[in-house]
Write an enzyme that holds these catalytic residues in place. Structure first.
Site, mmCIF file in Angstrom:
data_model
loop_
_atom_site.group_PDB
_atom_site.id
_atom_site.type_symbol
_atom_site.label_atom_id
_atom_site.label_comp_id
_atom_site.label_asym_id
_atom_site.label_seq_id
_atom_site.Cartn_x
_atom_site.Cartn_y
_atom_site.Cartn_z
ATOM 1 N N CYS A 2 0.834 -1.197 0.000
ATOM 2 C CA CYS A 2 0.000 0.000 0.000
ATOM 3 C C CYS A 2 0.876 1.258 0.000
ATOM 4 O O CYS A 2 2.025 1.222 0.412
ATOM 5 C CB CYS A 2 -0.849 0.052 1.249
ATOM 6 S SG CYS A 2 -1.771 -1.437 1.588
ATOM 7 N N ARG A 29 3.224 1.637 -7.193
ATOM 8 C CA ARG A 29 3.412 0.578 -6.201
ATOM 9 C C ARG A 29 2.424 -0.560 -6.379
ATOM 10 O O ARG A 29 2.596 -1.632 -5.806
ATOM 11 C CB ARG A 29 3.243 1.156 -4.780
ATOM 12 C CG ARG A 29 4.313 2.156 -4.417
ATOM 13 C CD ARG A 29 3.954 2.897 -3.128
ATOM 14 N NE ARG A 29 4.064 2.069 -1.964
ATOM 15 C CZ ARG A 29 5.133 1.991 -1.187
ATOM 16 N NH1 ARG A 29 6.195 2.700 -1.477
ATOM 17 N NH2 ARG A 29 5.142 1.218 -0.130
ATOM 18 N N TRP A 72 -3.422 -2.157 -1.193
ATOM 19 C CA TRP A 72 -3.132 -3.448 -1.829
ATOM 20 C C TRP A 72 -3.662 -4.458 -0.823
ATOM 21 O O TRP A 72 -3.106 -4.622 0.257
ATOM 22 C CB TRP A 72 -1.627 -3.558 -2.056
ATOM 23 C CG TRP A 72 -1.126 -4.932 -2.392
ATOM 24 C CD1 TRP A 72 -0.627 -5.857 -1.524
ATOM 25 C CD2 TRP A 72 -1.039 -5.523 -3.676
ATOM 26 N NE1 TRP A 72 -0.251 -6.983 -2.194
ATOM 27 C CE2 TRP A 72 -0.483 -6.822 -3.505
ATOM 28 C CE3 TRP A 72 -1.384 -5.104 -4.968
ATOM 29 C CZ2 TRP A 72 -0.276 -7.675 -4.575
ATOM 30 C CZ3 TRP A 72 -1.155 -5.965 -6.020
ATOM 31 C CH2 TRP A 72 -0.615 -7.222 -5.831
ATOM 32 N N ASN A 98 -0.250 0.930 6.098
ATOM 33 C CA ASN A 98 0.434 -0.001 5.200
ATOM 34 C C ASN A 98 1.047 -1.080 6.095
ATOM 35 O O ASN A 98 1.828 -0.756 6.984
ATOM 36 C CB ASN A 98 1.522 0.775 4.435
ATOM 37 C CG ASN A 98 2.414 -0.117 3.617
ATOM 38 O OD1 ASN A 98 2.151 -1.305 3.470
ATOM 39 N ND2 ASN A 98 3.477 0.454 3.071
ATOM 40 N N GLY A 99 0.652 -2.330 5.917
ATOM 41 C CA GLY A 99 1.192 -3.399 6.753
ATOM 42 C C GLY A 99 0.083 -4.330 7.210
ATOM 43 O O GLY A 99 -1.011 -4.326 6.646
ATOM 44 N N GLU A 486 14.783 -21.962 -13.841
ATOM 45 C CA GLU A 486 14.524 -20.563 -13.523
ATOM 46 C C GLU A 486 15.690 -19.677 -13.965
ATOM 47 O O GLU A 486 15.487 -18.582 -14.490
ATOM 48 C CB GLU A 486 14.248 -20.411 -12.020
ATOM 49 C CG GLU A 486 14.045 -18.987 -11.556
ATOM 50 C CD GLU A 486 12.855 -18.262 -12.180
ATOM 51 O OE1 GLU A 486 12.055 -18.890 -12.895
ATOM 52 O OE2 GLU A 486 12.743 -17.041 -11.977
ATOM 53 N N LYS A 490 14.843 -16.720 -16.600
ATOM 54 C CA LYS A 490 15.106 -15.318 -16.287
ATOM 55 C C LYS A 490 16.037 -14.716 -17.327
ATOM 56 O O LYS A 490 15.813 -13.617 -17.797
ATOM 57 C CB LYS A 490 15.723 -15.232 -14.890
ATOM 58 C CG LYS A 490 15.410 -14.050 -14.093
ATOM 59 C CD LYS A 490 14.113 -14.046 -13.327
ATOM 60 C CE LYS A 490 12.894 -14.494 -14.063
ATOM 61 N NZ LYS A 490 11.780 -14.818 -13.230
ATOM 62 N N GLU A 493 14.218 -14.307 -20.812
ATOM 63 C CA GLU A 493 13.134 -13.331 -20.939
ATOM 64 C C GLU A 493 13.608 -11.891 -20.889
ATOM 65 O O GLU A 493 12.982 -11.023 -21.498
ATOM 66 C CB GLU A 493 12.010 -13.585 -19.928
ATOM 67 C CG GLU A 493 12.296 -13.235 -18.513
ATOM 68 C CD GLU A 493 11.157 -13.605 -17.568
ATOM 69 O OE1 GLU A 493 10.015 -13.215 -17.835
ATOM 70 O OE2 GLU A 493 11.432 -14.277 -16.551
ATOM 71 N N HIS A 509 22.817 -37.240 -22.318
ATOM 72 C CA HIS A 509 21.807 -37.836 -23.195
ATOM 73 C C HIS A 509 21.444 -36.908 -24.360
ATOM 74 O O HIS A 509 20.426 -37.095 -25.015
ATOM 75 C CB HIS A 509 20.554 -38.190 -22.388
ATOM 76 C CG HIS A 509 20.837 -39.184 -21.312
ATOM 77 N ND1 HIS A 509 21.108 -40.514 -21.594
ATOM 78 C CD2 HIS A 509 20.962 -39.043 -19.964
ATOM 79 C CE1 HIS A 509 21.363 -41.150 -20.451
ATOM 80 N NE2 HIS A 509 21.282 -40.277 -19.451
ATOM 81 N N LYS A 608 2.955 -8.349 -17.874
ATOM 82 C CA LYS A 608 3.078 -8.739 -16.467
ATOM 83 C C LYS A 608 1.996 -9.734 -16.089
ATOM 84 O O LYS A 608 2.234 -10.681 -15.363
ATOM 85 C CB LYS A 608 2.988 -7.484 -15.583
ATOM 86 C CG LYS A 608 3.147 -7.769 -14.091
ATOM 87 C CD LYS A 608 4.562 -8.229 -13.774
ATOM 88 C CE LYS A 608 4.748 -8.739 -12.361
ATOM 89 N NZ LYS A 608 5.871 -9.654 -12.220
HETATM 90 C C1 F6R Z 1 8.722 -15.075 -15.330
HETATM 91 C C2 F6R Z 1 7.365 -14.553 -15.311
HETATM 92 C C3 F6R Z 1 6.278 -15.378 -15.848
HETATM 93 C C4 F6R Z 1 5.188 -15.586 -14.798
HETATM 94 C C5 F6R Z 1 3.989 -16.331 -15.395
HETATM 95 C C6 F6R Z 1 2.918 -16.631 -14.355
HETATM 96 O O1 F6R Z 1 9.635 -14.164 -14.835
HETATM 97 O O2 F6R Z 1 7.144 -13.460 -14.826
HETATM 98 O O3 F6R Z 1 6.764 -16.588 -16.302
HETATM 99 O O4 F6R Z 1 5.763 -16.291 -13.736
HETATM 100 O O5 F6R Z 1 3.419 -15.579 -16.434
HETATM 101 O O6 F6R Z 1 2.359 -15.467 -13.846
HETATM 102 P P1 F6R Z 1 1.505 -15.506 -12.524
HETATM 103 O O7 F6R Z 1 2.388 -15.945 -11.422
HETATM 104 O O8 F6R Z 1 1.005 -14.108 -12.350
HETATM 105 O O9 F6R Z 1 0.379 -16.481 -12.742
#
Ligand code: F6R
Length: 613
Positions: A2, A29, A72, A98-99, A486, A490, A493, A509, A608
């Site tokens: 928040c 935020r 939030w 906030n908290g 991962e 990372k 992407e 293999h 996102k």
């Molecule tokens: C990787 C990334 C994506 C999300 C995926 C799931 O860095 O951001 O692979 O992890 O799109 O998103 P959520 O967790 O919001 O369902």
């Protein structure tokens, strides 16, 4: 999390306008509802955006001081009644917070007995009622606020206002940031400097356990026991964007650096280490069904799916329940066999990923108990699952998921202890001793993550060294097999290079055919039960002239002789190692992409929240 903003001034400025502008600069935020209060015009609240709040404010809305909030959601859905500011029963005391107030249930029960009525589901609402109660006795706003704060357990950054002394606002900090803005004839309180900067560059950062009072003419700071604090103001030369990023160059770096706090927040109030127990309020309603489940299916996408793969190892080893992990996009289109003894767990940061949501709906149609491990409170997946665990990682702004993944893993450990302790040790469940060991090791993680973050310059140096390559392979085994995925995800992407994650044992293999002096490997090789096997795999790569970076355990004096570069992390339990190992991989990807001059926070072609198929 928040955002809070408060203003008091004597320069004739309209507090409504000042507060709304402030909320706009806190929007980054992430939030789901907004609200504002001035003693002259009362409160206006709304679910949704600041623009909605502006529409709801009458032209007559006025004031010389006031408090405002972006919420939030943590306790209670993002609705108008749960939005802040919250008021005392007599409408005299108002608060933005906030908290999380951890003991709000006990406090609320006590206040109800004293005749207080509550209008929302929010934990925050107990605060103004508590202050009201103390004000009745002390007739002193400042004393009443201190007494209330001393009764509260949990985290807070707050601003409190009393209608009877409208130009005075009290702020307090415990775990959630608070900064004061010191202007000429006007003073401010905010969660970060961004809404203050258009008015003044002179700020004071509060520390945990401190309380501040602002009036148009000045400010004072005390501790919770009322002893005086002297703090010199600092001039900040950040621009508004830098302020939003907490002074970091990118949100991604800021969010990685939040790792220790994120783990604390996910564990807060849930881990009863001395008893080897876990309390998960969100699962209480289905605890009986959970004690009887015979199978778990985890559905998720991207990094959340990788959290699920690590969770599979934890749940099978320590709770003795068979687990399958599926990409939600696959699960929803096949014909899975489920029954009432199956728990389907959806993991999602946003709680809105369409494939994951549809997998939940499919699981429900097929009779499974559906659970969520979700960060965004009140999101569709959180609402549609039968029960769940919130991560409490706070909003993630950067497209690449970093802190949310850390919190998902911490939540999965909690779930493992919860389910493991429901079962007898002889039948695959977890003994009290093991639970205590895990709980103690969990508590050490925030410091260990901080220790890794403190080595970020070394990680940056290595990332820069390799930033010219076109391909990368990440390898690991057992708990760190998904960690390799991962690392690769990372890197691809945000840096757009070809990167793959592989089980170290699988290299021979097929993938080892790609290895030559131009194709580097990132080997996750902690000193765990598969260390020797990992080392053999690294030998095979070195024999083909492949450059290797190793992520190893501190104190491993041998590994450096074998590989080209080494990064070290502190040792921990094998099952918890992914939570540490993921952090340097996130930093590696970050610095790699930054070195290539790419838009780290907004990588091309990605969104996102993926609300389409
Ligand atoms: C990787 C990334 C994506 C999300 C995926 C799931 O860095 O951001 O692979 O992890 O799109 O998103 P959520 O967790 O919001 O369902």
């Amino acid at each position: 999390m928040c955002g809070i903003f408060a203003y008091t001034g004597k320069n004739g400025k309209d507090a409504g306008g000042v507060l709304l502008d402030g909320l706009l600069s806190l929007e980054y935020r992430g939030y789901d509802s907004a609200g504002i209060y001035t003693p002259e015009s009362g409160s206006i609240k709304t679910p949704g955006a600041v623009a909605e709040l502006r529409k709801k404010m009458p032209a007559s809305f006025t004031g010389k001081s006031g408090i405002a909030h972006l919420r939030w959601a943590t306790h209670g859905e993002p609705t108008e009644k749960n939005a802040h500011p919250h008021a005392s029963g007599d409408g005299e005391i108002w608060v933005v917070h906030n908290g999380i107030i951890e003991n709000f249930k006990e406090l609320k029960a006590k206040l109800v007995v004293q005749g207080h009525t509550f209008l929302s589901d929010s934990d925050t609402e107990v605060l103004p009622h508590l202050v009201e109660e103390h004000l009745k006795k002390t007739k002193d706003f400042e004393k009443a606020a201190l007494m209330a704060l001393n009764e509260v357990r949990g985290t807070y950054g707050i601003a409190l206002q009393y209608k009877g002394e409208p130009d005075k606002i009290i702020a307090a900090r415990m775990g959630s940031p608070i900064v004061l803005g010191l202007g000429d004839g006007e003073h401010f309180i905010a969660s970060d400097p961004s809404p203050i900067l258009p008015h003044t560059k002179k700020v004071v950062f509060l520390e945990d356990g401190e309380v501040a009072i602002i009036t148009p003419d000045g400010h004072s700071i005390t501790k919770l026991d009322a002893t005086k604090v002297n703090r010199i103001a600092t001039e900040i030369d950040w621009n508004a964007e830098e302020a939003q990023k907490g002074g970091y160059e990118h949100f991604m770096l800021k969010e990685i650096m939040e790792g220790p706090d994120v783990i604390e927040n996910t564990l807060r109030g849930r881990l009863i280490a001395e008893k080897g127990m876990v309390k998960l309020g969100g699962l209480e309603s289905v605890a009986t069904e959970l004690a009887q489940i015979e199978r778990i299916i985890i559905v998720a996408c991207g990094s959340a799916h990788i959290a699920g793969l690590i969770g599979e190892y934890m749940l099978e080893e320590f709770a003795g329940i068979p687990v399958e992990v599926e990409h939600a996009s696959e699960f929803r289109y096949r014909s899975p066999v489920l029954n009432q003894r199956t728990a389907l767990i959806a993991i999602s940061q946003s709680g809105e990923t369409l494939d994951t949501l549809e997998a939940v709906r499919e699981g429900k149609r097929r009779g499974a108990l559906t659970l969520g491990i979700v960060n965004a409170v009140g999101s569709t997946i959180a609402r549609e699952t039968d029960a769940g665990v919130y991560n409490h990682a706070g909003p993630e702004v950067s497209v690449a998921s970093t802190k949310a993944l850390i919190s998902e893993l911490a939540a999965l450990v909690l779930l493992t202890i919860f389910l493991g302790r429901q079962r007898l040790p002889g039948q695959g469940g977890m003994s009290e001793k093991t639970a205590k060991e895990i709980a103690l090791a969990l508590k050490e993680l925030p410091n260990k993550v901080q220790h890794i973050l403190d080595t970020k310059q070394k990680i940056e140096k290595i990332a820069k060294k390799y930033a010219g390559v076109r391909d990368f392979i990440f390898i690991g085994r057992k708990y760190n097999y998904p960690v390799a995925f991962e690392g690769a995800l990372k890197l691809k992407e945000i840096s757009y290079i070809h990167a793959e994650g592989y089980g170290a044992g699988e290299m021979k293999h097929g993938p080892i055919a790609m290895i030559d002096e131009h194709f580097p490997t990132f080997a996750i090789v902690p000193q765990d039960s598969v260390y020797e096997k990992n080392v053999s795999n690294i030998h095979e790569i070195k024999a083909r002239k492949g450059p290797v970076i190793a992520l190893a355990t501190e104190g491993d004096t041998e590994i450096g002789k074998l590989v080209n570069d080494v990064l070290f992390v502190p040792s921990t339990l094998e099952m918890l190692a992914p939570i540490l190992n993921i952090v340097p991989l996130q930093l590696f990807a970050y610095y790699f992409a930054k070195e290539k001059g790419l838009n780290v926070d907004r990588p091309r072609n990605l969104a996102k929240s993926v609300t389409v198929e």
